[in-house]
Design an enzyme around this catalytic site. Structure first.
Site, mmCIF file in Angstrom:
data_model
loop_
_atom_site.group_PDB
_atom_site.id
_atom_site.type_symbol
_atom_site.label_atom_id
_atom_site.label_comp_id
_atom_site.label_asym_id
_atom_site.label_seq_id
_atom_site.Cartn_x
_atom_site.Cartn_y
_atom_site.Cartn_z
ATOM 1 N N GLY A 255 0.781 -1.234 0.048
ATOM 2 C CA GLY A 255 0.105 -0.114 -0.053
ATOM 3 C C GLY A 255 0.920 1.147 0.030
ATOM 4 O O GLY A 255 1.999 1.208 -0.222
ATOM 5 N N LEU B 107 0.441 3.626 -2.135
ATOM 6 C CA LEU B 107 0.790 3.660 -3.441
ATOM 7 C C LEU B 107 1.454 4.791 -4.030
ATOM 8 O O LEU B 107 0.706 5.931 -3.884
ATOM 9 C CB LEU B 107 -0.520 2.986 -4.488
ATOM 10 C CG LEU B 107 -1.028 1.654 -3.898
ATOM 11 C CD1 LEU B 107 -2.252 1.576 -4.630
ATOM 12 C CD2 LEU B 107 0.097 0.839 -3.869
ATOM 13 N N HIS C 169 4.554 2.227 -7.794
ATOM 14 C CA HIS C 169 3.565 1.210 -7.840
ATOM 15 C C HIS C 169 2.616 1.138 -9.121
ATOM 16 O O HIS C 169 2.496 0.135 -9.602
ATOM 17 C CB HIS C 169 2.621 1.375 -6.564
ATOM 18 C CG HIS C 169 3.269 0.996 -5.106
ATOM 19 N ND1 HIS C 169 3.556 2.046 -4.406
ATOM 20 C CD2 HIS C 169 3.998 -0.134 -4.693
ATOM 21 C CE1 HIS C 169 4.194 1.474 -3.431
ATOM 22 N NE2 HIS C 169 4.418 0.373 -3.683
ATOM 23 N N GLY D 97 9.159 -4.258 -8.688
ATOM 24 C CA GLY D 97 10.010 -3.391 -8.831
ATOM 25 C C GLY D 97 11.379 -3.699 -8.921
ATOM 26 O O GLY D 97 11.793 -4.352 -7.894
ATOM 27 N N LYS E 255 13.539 -1.529 -7.943
ATOM 28 C CA LYS E 255 14.155 -0.947 -6.776
ATOM 29 C C LYS E 255 14.689 -1.790 -5.759
ATOM 30 O O LYS E 255 15.588 -1.770 -5.187
ATOM 31 C CB LYS E 255 13.435 0.109 -6.139
ATOM 32 C CG LYS E 255 14.115 1.161 -5.083
ATOM 33 C CD LYS E 255 12.947 2.054 -4.538
ATOM 34 C CE LYS E 255 12.274 1.304 -3.619
ATOM 35 N NZ LYS E 255 12.615 0.915 -2.427
ATOM 36 N N LEU F 35 11.320 6.255 -5.969
ATOM 37 C CA LEU F 35 10.314 6.360 -5.396
ATOM 38 C C LEU F 35 10.239 5.116 -4.293
ATOM 39 O O LEU F 35 10.512 4.087 -4.643
ATOM 40 C CB LEU F 35 9.199 6.476 -6.316
ATOM 41 C CG LEU F 35 8.988 7.434 -7.156
ATOM 42 C CD1 LEU F 35 7.689 7.493 -7.885
ATOM 43 C CD2 LEU F 35 9.296 8.876 -6.535
ATOM 44 N N SER G 65 7.793 4.264 -0.323
ATOM 45 C CA SER G 65 6.972 4.639 0.554
ATOM 46 C C SER G 65 7.829 5.236 1.865
ATOM 47 O O SER G 65 7.333 6.351 2.237
ATOM 48 C CB SER G 65 6.184 3.459 1.276
ATOM 49 O OG SER G 65 5.374 3.089 -0.128
ATOM 50 N N ARG G 66 9.009 4.904 2.104
ATOM 51 C CA ARG G 66 9.610 5.502 3.193
ATOM 52 C C ARG G 66 10.095 6.564 2.676
ATOM 53 O O ARG G 66 10.693 7.329 3.756
ATOM 54 C CB ARG G 66 10.898 4.249 3.308
ATOM 55 C CG ARG G 66 10.238 3.139 4.009
ATOM 56 C CD ARG G 66 11.512 2.246 4.820
ATOM 57 N NE ARG G 66 10.673 1.218 5.483
ATOM 58 C CZ ARG G 66 10.617 0.151 5.150
ATOM 59 N NH1 ARG G 66 10.927 -0.501 3.863
ATOM 60 N NH2 ARG G 66 10.129 -0.775 5.744
#
Ligand code: PAF
Length: 280
Positions: A31, A33, A37, A149, A151, A186, A188-189
């Site tokens: 999540g 996003l 994502h 991904g 990353k 990119l 979320s952190r």
């Protein structure tokens, strides 16, 4: 988009989808996003007729002192974004029992030696937790395709190795890294960073690019790695590791390795760990 919150709802929805011809692509997420994502979903839509996204913050992949509790949860925004991307199904379990049921023994997977190197050295057990949940999601959903991904390079290699034995029919796709304007991958952190820290974080990508350049100019690997760590430290990005590996994450001992390879770096800035890599 059909939103499913229990196994029962998930199975019912999948049954309907499986009655129609075509391929199903899974995009597993935790999540919060972002465009990274969404790029996975767009890629999945090119490869399959139906897409299913999962949103599950998997407790098994967080260490005791990690950010499980504070990990950003933005369900309503995520649902809006998925609808906009025309994702077909969302599985957002109402609790972890819907993934790891108390009526069945959890099949705990072991990520082996590679799982204890690089990020695994700093986060013991993390990749065991990732493999355990991805295996479970594959079992529950039975996708034709799954997208991850680039990353999280090490994660994607470990999942590939796991799937080769446990889910050989699932076609795994690696999606390119999506970056912000300043080059930061990119994640979320990134939400944990102040604007100033976010700008400093751009030096990780800069360092990776410089290292690729130096390697291509046949500079000594040891010197490149030393310079990279010095550069990162000078920018107040504390390096957890900075390494060159081949594309399967084996060590590279030769200086002039001609095959596919990847520089990988992890840095900590004010308790937030960021990772990035460049393949070349
Ligand atoms: O990359 C992630 O977001 C997670 O590790 C994954 C693959 C969804 C498993 O929880």
């Amino acid at each position: 988009m059909v939103i499913t919150r229990t196994r029962e709802e998930l199975y019912k929805t999948l049954d309907e989808f499986f009655k129609q011809p075509g391929k199903l692509a899974l995009i597993p997420t935790m999540g919060n996003l972002h465009d990274g994502h969404l790029s996975l979903i767009r890629l999945a839509k090119l490869k399959a007729s139906k897409t299913i996204t999962t949103i599950f913050v998997n407790p098994l992949q967080f260490g005791k002192n990690e950010d499980f509790k504070k990990y950003p949860r933005t369900e309503n925004l995520d649902i809006e974004k998925l609808k906009k991307e025309k994702c077909d199904i969302l599985f957002i379990p109402s609790n972890s029992e819907e993934v790891f049921s108390k009526y069945e023994k959890v099949k705990n997977l072991d990520s082996g030696i590679l799982g204890s190197e690089l990020c695994g050295k700093i986060r013991p057990g993390h990749f065991n937790g990732v493999l355990t949940v991805v295996n479970k999601l594959f079992e529950l959903i039975n996708p034709d395709i799954a997208v991850f991904g680039a990353k999280d390079y090490q994660q994607q290699i470990l999942i590939k190795k796991m799937a080769e034995t446990l889910h050989p029919k699932v076609n795994l796709i690696k999606a390119p890294i999506v970056r912000s304007k300043n080059g930061v991958a990119l994640s979320s952190r990134n939400n944990y960073l102040s604007e100033k820290e976010f700008n400093i974080a751009a030096n990780l990508f800069k360092c990776l690019k410089r290292s690729v350049n130096s390697y291509q100019k046949s500079e000594e690997l040891e010197e490149i790695l030393d310079n990279a760590k010095t550069f990162l430290t000078s920018k107040k990005l504390m390096p957890d590791y900075f390494e060159l590996r081949d594309s399967e994450l084996n060590y590279i001992s030769k200086n002039n390795y001609k095959g596919d390879k990847v520089f990988l770096g992890s840095v900590t800035i004010n308790n937030t760990r960021l990772i990035d890599n460049i393949e070349f």
